[in-house]
Design a protein around this motif. Structure first.
Motif, short mmCIF file in Angstrom:
data_model
loop_
_atom_site.label_atom_id
_atom_site.label_comp_id
_atom_site.label_asym_id
_atom_site.label_seq_id
_atom_site.Cartn_x
_atom_site.Cartn_y
_atom_site.Cartn_z
N ILE A 143 70.49 23.91 57.16
CA ILE A 143 70.01 23.94 55.79
C ILE A 143 69.15 25.18 55.60
O ILE A 143 68.17 25.39 56.32
CB ILE A 143 69.22 22.67 55.44
CG1 ILE A 143 70.16 21.46 55.45
CG2 ILE A 143 68.55 22.80 54.08
CD1 ILE A 143 69.54 20.17 55.00
N VAL A 144 69.55 26.02 54.64
CA VAL A 144 68.82 27.25 54.33
C VAL A 144 67.75 26.91 53.31
O VAL A 144 68.05 26.38 52.24
CB VAL A 144 69.77 28.32 53.78
CG1 VAL A 144 69.01 29.61 53.47
CG2 VAL A 144 70.90 28.60 54.77
N ILE A 171 64.38 31.16 55.03
CA ILE A 171 64.65 32.40 54.32
C ILE A 171 63.53 33.40 54.63
O ILE A 171 62.36 33.10 54.44
CB ILE A 171 64.75 32.16 52.81
CG1 ILE A 171 65.93 31.23 52.50
CG2 ILE A 171 64.89 33.47 52.04
CD1 ILE A 171 66.02 30.83 51.05
N LYS A 172 63.91 34.57 55.12
CA LYS A 172 62.95 35.59 55.53
C LYS A 172 63.09 36.84 54.66
O LYS A 172 64.17 37.17 54.18
CB LYS A 172 63.18 35.98 56.99
CG LYS A 172 63.12 34.82 57.98
CD LYS A 172 61.71 34.41 58.28
CE LYS A 172 61.66 33.41 59.43
NZ LYS A 172 60.29 32.99 59.76
N ILE A 178 70.42 35.87 57.02
CA ILE A 178 71.84 36.19 56.81
C ILE A 178 72.58 36.20 58.16
O ILE A 178 73.71 35.71 58.27
CB ILE A 178 72.00 37.56 56.11
CG1 ILE A 178 71.29 37.55 54.75
CG2 ILE A 178 73.48 37.89 55.95
CD1 ILE A 178 71.86 36.55 53.76
N ILE A 179 71.93 36.75 59.18
CA ILE A 179 72.54 36.77 60.52
C ILE A 179 72.69 35.34 61.04
O ILE A 179 73.72 34.99 61.64
CB ILE A 179 71.67 37.61 61.47
CG1 ILE A 179 71.63 39.06 60.99
CG2 ILE A 179 72.22 37.54 62.90
CD1 ILE A 179 70.70 39.95 61.80
N SER A 180 71.68 34.50 60.81
CA SER A 180 71.74 33.10 61.26
C SER A 180 72.87 32.36 60.56
O SER A 180 73.58 31.56 61.17
CB SER A 180 70.40 32.41 60.99
OG SER A 180 69.36 33.02 61.72
N ILE A 181 73.05 32.62 59.26
CA ILE A 181 74.15 31.99 58.51
C ILE A 181 75.49 32.45 59.08
O ILE A 181 76.40 31.63 59.30
CB ILE A 181 74.05 32.34 57.02
CG1 ILE A 181 72.80 31.68 56.40
CG2 ILE A 181 75.31 31.91 56.27
CD1 ILE A 181 72.51 32.14 54.99
#
Length: 290
Positions: A143-144, A171-172, A178-181
Motif C-alpha cells: 500500500i502506497v 511516499i518520499k 517509484i523504485i519500490s513500486i
C-alpha cells in the motif's frame, strides 16, 4: 478544514483504550463504547461535521435533517472501521465475513504475472481490503501512502498488534517509492494506491465529480499509465456489523493516458459514493482546493 494536510487524526490514549476492550471484552463492547465516543466527536468536532453535512446537502441534495443523520452515522461507521482494523491486527479475522464482487479479475491479474495496480479511495475500509486479500489471492499486498501518522501511535500499534498484515511503501520526496513500486510489480505483487486526496502543492487533475469540479492527485494516474501492469479500481465497504463487500472493476490492460484512467476512476468512485454515502471518509472541503 478546507484542505487535507496528509495527517491521520487520533490520540494514543484512544488507541490504547479500544485495543484493551477489543482484546479483553470483545468487539460488541467496543462498538457500544464507540457510540458514545463518536457522538461526542459529532457534537464537538464542528469542522468535519459541518463540512460533511454540506457535502451531503450540496452533492446529494439531502435535507439538512437527513444530512445531519447521515453525518452522525458516518462518524459511527468510521469509528467501526478503525475498531475493525485493530480487531484484524489482534487476530480476530474469523469474526468477519465478506463477499467479493468480481474477485476473478484479481485472480486474472495475478495469473498474468505482471503484478497489478489497485486504485482505491477513502470510501469504506481500505486496510480491511488489504488484510482480506493477503494470502487469499496474493501473498503480498503493498500500500502506497504518506507516512504521516503520529509516530507514537504507529509504535504502539506495532508493539501491541504486530502491525499491519501488508507492506507499506511510504511516499518520499526523492521518489524512491517509484523504485519500490517497480520492484513489487516485477515480483508479481499487488500495489494499492489511494487516488482521491489531493495534497496542496502536488500535481493534480481537475475532474467533474458529483456535479462539481474537484481536484484529484495526478501521481497515482501517472504511475498507473507508466507501468506495464493491469490496473483495477478496488473498494471495501462495510455492509453489515461484521461483514464487508469487496469489489474490483474490469482490469485496464492497455496503455492509457493518465487523464483517461482518471476519468474512469472518478466515474467508479462516484458510483461507490452514491451507493455508500455514509462511508465517505474525507473530512475536508473536497471541492475547495484552490
Amino acid at each position: 478544514m478546507s484542505r487535507w494536510d496528509g495527517k491521520t487524526r487520533g490520540s494514543l490514549t484512544g488507541y490504547k483504550i479500544f485495543l484493551f476492550f477489543i482484546r479483553h471484552l470483545g468487539l460488541g463492547f467496543a462498538y457500544t463504547l464507540l457510540r458514545i465516543v463518536t457522538y461526542y466527536y459529532y457534537l464537538f468536532a464542528s469542522g468535519p461535521r459541518n463540512i460533511l453535512i454540506q457535502f451531503y446537502q450540496n452533492s446529494f441534495h439531502f435535507s439538512k435533517e437527513k444530512a445531519r443523520k447521515l453525518a452522525r452515522r458516518n462518524f459511527y461507521i468510521f469509528g467501526q472501521t478503525l475498531v475493525d482494523r485493530a480487531a484484524f491486527l489482534l487476530g480476530k479475522v474469523d469474526t468477519f465475513s465478506h463477499t467479493f464482487e468480481n474477485e476473478q479479475y484479481l485472480v486474472d491479474i495475478r495469473n498474468a504475472g505482471k503484478g497489478g495496480i489497485l486504485l482505491s479511495a477513502h470510501v469504506g475500509n481500505w486496510e480491511t481490503a488489504g488484510n482480506l486479500l493477503k494470502g487469499r489471492i496474493t501473498p503480498t499486498i503493498n500500500i502506497v501512502m504518506l507516512d504521516a501518522e503520529v509516530e507514537s501511535i504507529k509504535k504502539f500499534m506495532q508493539l501491541s498488534t504486530g502491525g499491519p498484515k501488508f507492506n507499506v511503501i511510504p511516499i518520499k520526496n526523492d521518489l524512491s517509492h517509484i523504485i519500490s513500486i517497480r520492484n513489487a510489480l516485477i515480483s508479481n505483487e499487488f500495489v494499492a494506491i489511494h487516488a482521491d486526496r489531493y495534497l496542496d502543492g502536488a500535481k493534480f487533475i481537475e475532474m467533474e465529480f458529483l456535479g462539481k469540479t474537484a481536484r484529484f492527485p495526478m501521481g497515482p494516474f501517472i504511475i498507473a499509465s507508466k507501468f506495464d501492469a493491469p490496473v483495477t479500481f478496488v473498494f471495501a465497504t462495510k455492509d453489515g456489523t461484521h461483514s464487508y463487500h469487496l469489489s474490483a472493476t474490469e482490469p485496464i490492460t492497455v496503455r492509457l493516458k493518465p487523464e483517461q484512467i482518471a476519468r474512469q476512476y472518478v466515474q467508479e468512485l462516484e458510483r461507490k459514493v452514491r451507493q455508500y454515502p455514509e462511508q465517505w471518509f474525507n473530512y475536508y472541503d473536497f471541492f475547495n482546493n484552490g
